[in-house]
Design an enzyme around this catalytic site. Structure first.
Site, PDB file in Angstrom:
ATOM      1  N   ARG A   1     -20.619  26.241  37.981  1.00 26.29           N
ATOM      2  CA  ARG A   1     -20.894  25.851  39.356  1.00 26.29           C
ATOM      3  C   ARG A   1     -21.210  27.088  40.190  1.00 26.29           C
ATOM      4  O   ARG A   1     -20.600  28.138  39.995  1.00 26.29           O
ATOM      5  CB  ARG A   1     -19.653  25.165  39.946  1.00 26.29           C
TER       6      ARG A   1
ATOM      7  N   ARG B   1     -14.680  27.863  33.515  1.00 26.54           N
ATOM      8  CA  ARG B   1     -15.028  26.451  33.720  1.00 26.54           C
ATOM      9  C   ARG B   1     -16.544  26.249  33.712  1.00 26.54           C
ATOM     10  O   ARG B   1     -17.284  26.974  34.345  1.00 26.54           O
ATOM     11  CB  ARG B   1     -14.467  25.984  35.065  1.00 26.54           C
TER      12      ARG B   1
ATOM     13  N   LYS C   1      -6.956  19.544  38.948  1.00 25.13           N
ATOM     14  CA  LYS C   1      -6.943  18.434  39.910  1.00 25.13           C
ATOM     15  C   LYS C   1      -7.953  17.354  39.525  1.00 25.13           C
ATOM     16  O   LYS C   1      -7.621  16.171  39.511  1.00 25.13           O
ATOM     17  CB  LYS C   1      -7.289  19.024  41.284  1.00 25.13           C
TER      18      LYS C   1
ATOM     19  N   ARG D   1      -7.968  18.663  53.659  1.00 21.03           N
ATOM     20  CA  ARG D   1      -7.923  20.085  53.326  1.00 21.03           C
ATOM     21  C   ARG D   1      -7.571  20.960  54.522  1.00 21.03           C
ATOM     22  O   ARG D   1      -7.375  22.160  54.345  1.00 21.03           O
ATOM     23  CB  ARG D   1      -9.305  20.492  52.844  1.00 21.03           C
TER      24      ARG D   1
ATOM     25  N   ARG E   1     -12.164  30.671  48.387  1.00 22.57           N
ATOM     26  CA  ARG E   1     -11.633  29.304  48.397  1.00 22.57           C
ATOM     27  C   ARG E   1     -10.117  29.307  48.232  1.00 22.57           C
ATOM     28  O   ARG E   1      -9.409  28.509  48.852  1.00 22.57           O
ATOM     29  CB  ARG E   1     -12.294  28.478  47.287  1.00 22.57           C
TER      30      ARG E   1
HETATM   31  P1  AMP Z   1     -14.118  21.011  45.433  1.00 20.97           P
HETATM   32  O1  AMP Z   1     -14.937  20.517  44.298  1.00 20.97           O
HETATM   33  O2  AMP Z   1     -13.093  20.031  45.896  1.00 20.97           O
HETATM   34  O3  AMP Z   1     -13.541  22.377  45.171  1.00 20.97           O
HETATM   35  O4  AMP Z   1     -15.116  21.190  46.680  1.00 20.97           O
HETATM   36  C1  AMP Z   1     -16.225  22.052  46.599  1.00 20.97           C
HETATM   37  C2  AMP Z   1     -16.652  22.479  47.997  1.00 20.97           C
HETATM   38  O5  AMP Z   1     -17.042  21.324  48.774  1.00 20.97           O
HETATM   39  C3  AMP Z   1     -15.589  23.170  48.849  1.00 20.97           C
HETATM   40  O6  AMP Z   1     -15.455  24.554  48.557  1.00 20.97           O
HETATM   41  C4  AMP Z   1     -16.118  22.921  50.258  1.00 20.97           C
HETATM   42  O7  AMP Z   1     -17.224  23.762  50.549  1.00 20.97           O
HETATM   43  C5  AMP Z   1     -16.646  21.484  50.132  1.00 20.97           C
HETATM   44  N1  AMP Z   1     -15.597  20.494  50.431  1.00 20.97           N
HETATM   45  C6  AMP Z   1     -15.048  19.579  49.565  1.00 20.97           C
HETATM   46  N2  AMP Z   1     -14.108  18.846  50.165  1.00 20.97           N
HETATM   47  C7  AMP Z   1     -14.038  19.296  51.447  1.00 20.97           C
HETATM   48  C8  AMP Z   1     -13.230  18.956  52.558  1.00 20.97           C
HETATM   49  N3  AMP Z   1     -12.284  18.003  52.489  1.00 20.97           N
HETATM   50  N4  AMP Z   1     -13.436  19.643  53.721  1.00 20.97           N
HETATM   51  C9  AMP Z   1     -14.383  20.582  53.828  1.00 20.97           C
HETATM   52  N5  AMP Z   1     -15.168  20.970  52.809  1.00 20.97           N
HETATM   53  C10 AMP Z   1     -15.002  20.344  51.622  1.00 20.97           C
END
Ligand code: AMP
Length: 221
Positions: A165, A133, A21, A96, A176
């Site tokens: 990460r 990753r 993504k 989300r 997740r």
């Molecule tokens: P990502 O890099 O998009 O996987 O986001 C990493 C983490 O940030 C997620 O596992 C959530 O803890 C938080 N996060 C990112 N975007 C959102 C969202 N739209 N709503 C809630 N938490 C978010």
């Protein structure tokens, strides 16, 4: 030639963690000259800055949990208000949850959206991808390593430290993915019903995948 930015292209990119993504979102945003609004990147920047908000966000993120919808709405509203977002945007990581999807529908009631891209990659493939990753902690460049020991290396672009990460541990990843299946995947139905959804096979050569997505979006705008 068609100048998509004059119309203001508005895109959403969906995909399980590890579906590519971030990579595809970056390419699409560059192609259409629109800001790449990644909520995950914004939250990681706040964590890095060590603000009180960042420390709170870190607790959710390290546990693989989502931040509350009202906090996310505040972040998106503020970002949409910045000058570079007036002529379009690409959302990566938002919406989300059903609540966030309702917030987005309200925010775009005047402008509409052009497409929602769903990068479809089987769960076993993304677990494998995520465990290999690594991300540069300075510029965010994503690397894939064959050595999954967690050893760090230097970023070829900026010399920053390339590391795993904190939320890419297997336990957090599984959590997740479960949240994605329960809360985020059902949102695709709304985008499909609105005729906005582009279903994309996310397994394969990233260049070919982005060329295919751009060709389909170009037909719609
Ligand atoms: P990502 O890099 O998009 O996987 O986001 C990493 C983490 O940030 C997620 O596992 C959530 O803890 C938080 N996060 C990112 N975007 C959102 C969202 N739209 N709503 C809630 N938490 C978010």
């Amino acid at each position: 030639m068609n100048d998509p930015t004059s119309k203001g292209v508005r895109l959403v990119v969906f995909g399980r963690q590890g579906a590519g993504k971030g990579t595809q979102a970056t390419r699409l945003a560059t192609n259409y000259g629109i800001p790449h609004i990644s909520t995950g990147d914004m939250l990681r920047a706040a964590v890095k800055d060590g603000t009180a908000f960042g420390m709170r966000a870190k607790e959710y993120m390290d546990a693989g949990q989502l931040l509350p919808d009202d906090i996310m709405l505040g972040i998106i509203e503020e970002r949409f208000g910045e000058p570079d977002a007036v002529g379009g945007w690409l959302l990566d990581g938002f919406p989300r949850t059903p609540g966030q999807a309702a917030d987005l529908q309200r925010l775009v009631s005047q402008t509409g959206m052009d497409a929602a891209v769903n990068l479809e990659v089987p769960e076993e493939v993304v677990v494998e991808r995520i465990s290999s990753r690594r991300v540069c902690n300075e510029c965010g460049t994503i690397y894939s390593v064959s050595d999954s020991s967690g050893a760090t290396q230097k970023c070829a672009k900026c010399g920053g430290v390339v590391e795993q990460r904190a939320d890419d541990t297997e336990e957090a990843v599984r959590k997740r993915l479960a949240i994605y299946n329960e809360q985020t995947a059902p949102l695709l139905d709304w985008f499909r019903a609105e005729g906005l959804l582009l279903e994309v096979d996310g397994v394969g050569d990233p260049d070919e995948i982005s060329a295919g997505i751009i060709a389909e979006i170009d037909e719609r705008i």
